[in-house]
Design an enzyme around this catalytic site. Structure first.
Site, short mmCIF file in Angstrom:
data_model
loop_
_atom_site.label_atom_id
_atom_site.label_comp_id
_atom_site.label_asym_id
_atom_site.label_seq_id
_atom_site.Cartn_x
_atom_site.Cartn_y
_atom_site.Cartn_z
N ASP A 289 42.55 75.02 6.97
CA ASP A 289 43.58 76.14 7.52
C ASP A 289 44.13 75.16 8.41
O ASP A 289 44.87 74.28 8.58
CB ASP A 289 42.00 76.59 8.69
CG ASP A 289 42.62 77.55 9.95
OD1 ASP A 289 44.04 77.67 10.06
OD2 ASP A 289 41.80 78.36 9.92
N GLU A 490 43.16 83.11 18.62
CA GLU A 490 42.40 81.66 18.71
C GLU A 490 42.24 81.04 19.82
O GLU A 490 43.40 81.04 20.09
CB GLU A 490 42.34 81.27 17.14
CG GLU A 490 43.80 80.92 16.71
CD GLU A 490 43.93 80.08 15.27
OE1 GLU A 490 43.57 79.39 15.16
OE2 GLU A 490 45.05 80.94 14.56
C1 BGC Z 1 43.62 80.60 11.79
C2 BGC Z 1 43.51 81.15 10.25
C3 BGC Z 1 44.48 81.47 9.74
C4 BGC Z 1 45.77 80.24 9.65
C5 BGC Z 1 47.29 80.45 9.34
C6 BGC Z 1 45.03 79.47 11.44
O1 BGC Z 1 45.27 79.07 13.87
O2 BGC Z 1 42.35 80.23 12.42
O3 BGC Z 1 42.54 81.75 10.81
O4 BGC Z 1 44.07 82.44 8.85
O5 BGC Z 1 46.23 79.65 11.15
O6 BGC Z 1 48.15 81.45 10.05
C1 BGC Z 2 51.09 80.47 14.21
C2 BGC Z 2 49.72 80.48 13.85
C3 BGC Z 2 48.21 79.20 13.45
C4 BGC Z 2 48.66 78.89 14.14
C5 BGC Z 2 46.94 77.55 14.54
C6 BGC Z 2 50.43 79.49 14.96
O1 BGC Z 2 51.74 79.08 15.75
O2 BGC Z 2 51.87 80.91 14.03
O3 BGC Z 2 49.24 81.24 12.22
O4 BGC Z 2 47.30 79.83 13.36
O5 BGC Z 2 49.61 78.14 15.36
O6 BGC Z 2 47.95 76.77 16.47
#
Ligand code: BGC
Ligand code: BGC
Length: 820
Positions: A289, A490
């Site tokens: 990830d 998240e």
């Molecule tokens: C998320 C994932 C996601 C990845 C790519 C991460 O922060 O936890 O679910 O697939 O980013 O965007």
């Molecule tokens: C990205 C996401 C990723 C996240 C993780 C964002 O900037 O666009 O895809 O999951 O950072 O921290």
């Protein structure tokens, strides 16, 4: 070991393995490592792809070609073509390995404006319809193929057990059985059935079961936190989705950010290799990830043999400096730090997936049958599937006097800020990562909840008035109020308790007011998780949880009204797959708990015509501390969970303070008394070199809300000896990612003055100029604070600190000092 052996519908193939042997034999170490590195599209050029033999790329949430939010299918495909051609360029005589591109289509292709956006997974859980999940997978795959992408980072098969987690809505259910029933179906929909010619053909894409494992089981529901379930529980609860996903032939599994018993999954050999690959028999690839490998103890984003050795096959490395990781990994293979056999196994898995997906035989993306076809993005037949999902997902919690379904031929008032609000409706992972910062124009072709109500009422000759604040010209027969949570994803979506506090009581007041005017009130509640809404329930005659329905909000109107002739074409049928809390702090709360006393149990959901005995007098009192999220306490007599104190001396000697004193080469800290026993800490720097003391946590704290709400960092300090050199106040978000603010003058002026409170506006912390500015865009820094209070100096200094907190609406013009 508790873990089962799982049999995939996709069988091993000796010919395919033979092809892999041949390819591997021709590949240099650098070519192998290229397959293991996945940069972000903003950080990689076609030339890089060629030079570094890059095997895959991703686009993160909200990341789009040329930074153009309104990019068309053809723009996506054009970029995919450039990547494809760079990988296919044989001028260097290298063996050809096709590239693949992964994206987060977690409820439809969220990054594409105009895509079909399905209700989030929590809503799909409520439909209890695995076959529908398969169809959703198929539709999603088609829209992904239309933009020339091969690989989806979905389904999330997390079993969310603590609804404070900001990703609860990405989970189908708190019950592993339902997640198991769904995960395989979603994989089948996305990839095509593994034993048919549909499998990974041109209308299907590679699926990813994520995040392995325990993401939904962290302590306090903290994103990226620690899961401490025993292994049997880990398997029984959090392993359920992987079983059906592997059976259905899922080709990719994403390692999770979280830890299990303190050990990060990205570096967890037992779970990644022994369990997932060797025991469960997963023969596809394990992708990391977002820079997640960098959190492994002793590793960093750019130097991390640990992850590969533990069983990770692809580093997801959006870091702009990913070439350093490439170089380090090549060296580590050459020197044997990473065994060649392990590197070969990683590449074998990647090639296996690419071969199974037919990528070697495919022409460039623009030549593929669905690619570039804008008419597939949000196609009517795709939206029809999403609308069906909306209809089936609504959960009726209250229906006093059988108010629902409503006759559409009456006078209807629609109110609330969710009625005509595509951002709320769509939730996170919609156009932007967190789903924030969007407007109606970002959802062309979508329908709002209001649209559906208007259609139903209009068709039946009823009358409709809409006002967000519930004012009206003529008294309505019924009011429909649409309200609820703003979008989040998240980290930022994590909350401390389940009190619904989105509008600071405004929605409740609106419901009460309409009620007091003698109007029957229907609440349509937009939410990504069960929340404590007793007050709002009491103030509503009917209460429907509509979750985050996505782009087809009109599906709600299909269900809450009868047809003009009084028949009910779409009876309500959703059932809760998450237990609904009786109190804001009734967490975790799950089916099967020893003392299970939810307000609404797992599986609850009224049907039309059923007798509802809920009444209007649920307890409304709650503890005032639940409101207190205006502040994040960090130290109050002791470090507040989850914070602890660390010290670091000039020889990189870092110690965690566990007792009441700790020491390094240049700083020592002891517990001292201010008002009561050991309620403050004394820090003494000896001038031997740089030393720091920090309040630290392994679970990153969400700061953006404080930043945006005029937040400040407050601390009480008593300076007994003036600084002899510059003193830095630091916000830290991990190795080499800091924002430093000099506060030497403030401390010098306070010397000998006794206790004082220092208030530092968060906006004063510089966004650039320190390493983190290079690693993360500045605004992201505030999502990721690990050390919100750090003092650093190379000189001598003797001070005490006690109260530390981050607080909204506390910032003044500059640094302020007040008595305390
Ligand atoms: C998320 C994932 C996601 C990845 C790519 C991460 O922060 O936890 O679910 O697939 O980013 O965007
Ligand atoms: C990205 C996401 C990723 C996240 C993780 C964002 O900037 O666009 O895809 O999951 O950072 O921290």
């Amino acid at each position: 070991m508790p873990w089962p052996k799982v049999t995939s519908v996709v069988k091993p193939d000796a010919n395919l393995e033979k092809r892999i042997d041949d390819l591997l034999a021709q590949m240099s170490v650098a070519e192998k490592v290229g397959q293991m590195i996945q940069p972000e599209i903003k950080q990689v050029t076609p030339q890089d792809i060629k030079d570094y033999h890059i095997g895959s790329v991703l686009n993160g949430g909200g990341s789009v070609p040329d930074n153009n939010r309104y990019a068309k299918a053809a723009d996506w495909v054009a970029l995919a073509d450039r990547f494809f051609e760079a990988a296919a360029d044989g001028s260097d005589g290298k063996v050809y390995i096709p590239i693949m591109w992964g994206t987060d289509a977690v409820h439809g292709v969220g990054n594409v404006v105009g895509a079909t956006l399905f209700p989030h997974n929590i809503a799909l859980g409520a439909t209890d319809n695995p076959e529908l999940i398969r169809q959703i997978g198929e539709v999603t795959a088609r829209e992904i193929a239309a933009i020339g992408i091969d690989w989806d980072f979905s389904p999330t098969v997390a079993v969310a057990r603590d609804d404070r987690w900001g990703r609860t809505y990405e989970s189908y259910a708190e019950d592993p059985e339902l997640v198991r029933a769904y995960a395989g179906k979603m994989v089948e929909g996305l990839q095509g059935a593994g034993d048919t010619s549909d499998f990974l053909n041109q209308t299907h894409v590679i699926a990813t079961a994520k995040h392995f494992i325990g993401d939904g089981g962290t302590i306090n529901g903290i994103d990226r936190g620690d899961c401490i379930d025993d292994e049997q529980t880990l398997c029984d609860i959090h392993g359920a989705g992987y079983i059906s996903a592997i059976e259905a032939g899922v080709q990719s599994v994403m390692a999770s950010f979280n830890s299990w018993h303190g050990e990060k999954l990205h570096g967890h050999q037992h779970l990644l290799t022994t369990v997932l690959k060797d025991t469960m028999g997963f023969d596809g690839l394990v992708v990391g990830d977002w820079n997640g490998h960098g959190f492994i103890e002793g590793a960093s984003v750019l130097d991390c043999p640990h992850a590969i050795n533990a069983g990770l096959d692809i580093f997801m490395v959006p870091d702009p400096d990913w070439k350093t990781l490439f170089t380090n990994t090549v060296e580590q293979i050459n020197s044997g730090v990473i065994p060649m056999a392990r590197a070969d196994d990683a590449v074998r898995r990647i090639l296996r997936v690419k071969l199974r997906a037919g990528l070697f035989e495919r022409d460039k993306p623009s030549c593929r049958p669905l690619a570039g076809r804008d008419e597939l993005i949000g196609a009517p037949e795709h939206r029809a599937v999403a609308r069906q999902a909306v209809r089936e997902s609504l959960v009726l919690l209250k229906n006093k006097n059988n108010l629902l379904p409503l006759s559409p031929s009456q006078r209807v008032l629609v109110a609330g800020d969710g009625a005509e609000n595509l951002s709320k409706q769509a939730g996170g992972w919609s156009v932007t990562w967190q789903g924030t910062g969007t407007s109606r124009r970002d959802f062309p072709g979508a329908s709002s909840v209001l649209d559906g109500i208007r259609d139903a009422v209009g068709a039946a000759g009823g009358e409709l008035e809409f006002s967000e604040d519930g004012s009206y010209q003529q008294k309505p027969d019924v009011a429909i109020v649409v309200w609820g949570e703003a979008p989040y994803a998240e980290m930022q979506g994590d909350v401390q308790n389940l009190l619904y506090k989105e509008s600071a009581g405004r929605d409740w007041a609106l419901l009460q007011r309409l009620r007091a005017e003698g109007i029957p009130v229907v609440s349509l509640f937009i939410t990504g998780r069960p929340l404590w809404v007793n007050r709002e329930l009491n103030a509503s005659d009917a209460f429907v949880v509509i979750w985050q329905p996505g782009s087809e909000g009109a599906g709600v109107g299909d269900v809450i009204f009868t047809a003009a002739d009084g028949s009910v074409p779409h009876p309500i049928k959703g059932k809760l797959t998450f237990s609904w809390p009786r109190d804001p702090d009734q967490v975790p709360l799950n089916l099967g708990d020893a003392d299970y006393e939810p307000l609404f149990a797992y599986g609850y959901g009224l049907r039309y015509g059923e007798v509802d005995t809920l009444g209007d007098d649920l307890p409304e009192a709650y503890d005032a501390r639940f409101e207190a999220s205006d502040a994040m306490p960090i130290f109050n007599r002791r470090p507040i969970e989850p914070f602890g104190i660390v010290l670091e001396g000039c020889r990189n000697d870092r110690v965690t303070m566990t007792g009441n004193s700790a020491q390094t080469t240049s700083i020592s800290v002891t517990a001292v008394d201010r008002e009561v026993q050991e309620d403050a800490r004394r820090a003494v720097w000896n001038g031997a070199g740089e030393g720091l003391v920090a309040l630290t946590t392994r679970d990153r704290q969400v700061m953006v809300d404080y930043l945006e709400n005029n937040g400040a960092l407050l601390f009480d300090v008593k300076v007994d000896r003036a600084p002899s050199a510059a003193v830095i106040l630091r916000l830290g978000c991990g190795p080499n990612s800091n924002s430093d603010l000099e506060i030497t003058d403030t401390l010098t002026n306070l010397t000998g003055q006794g206790w004082a409170r220092v208030t530092v506006p968060l906006r004063l912390f510089p966004d650039v100029g320190s390493d983190f500015g290079l690693v993360l865009p500045p605004e992201e820094f505030f999502y990721r604070i690990l050390e919100p209070f750090t003092l650093v100096t190379s000189g001598e200094l003797d001070l005490r600190f006690s109260y530390v907190e981050v607080k909204k609406a506390a910032a003044g013009e500059g640094i302020e000092v007040s008595a305390c």
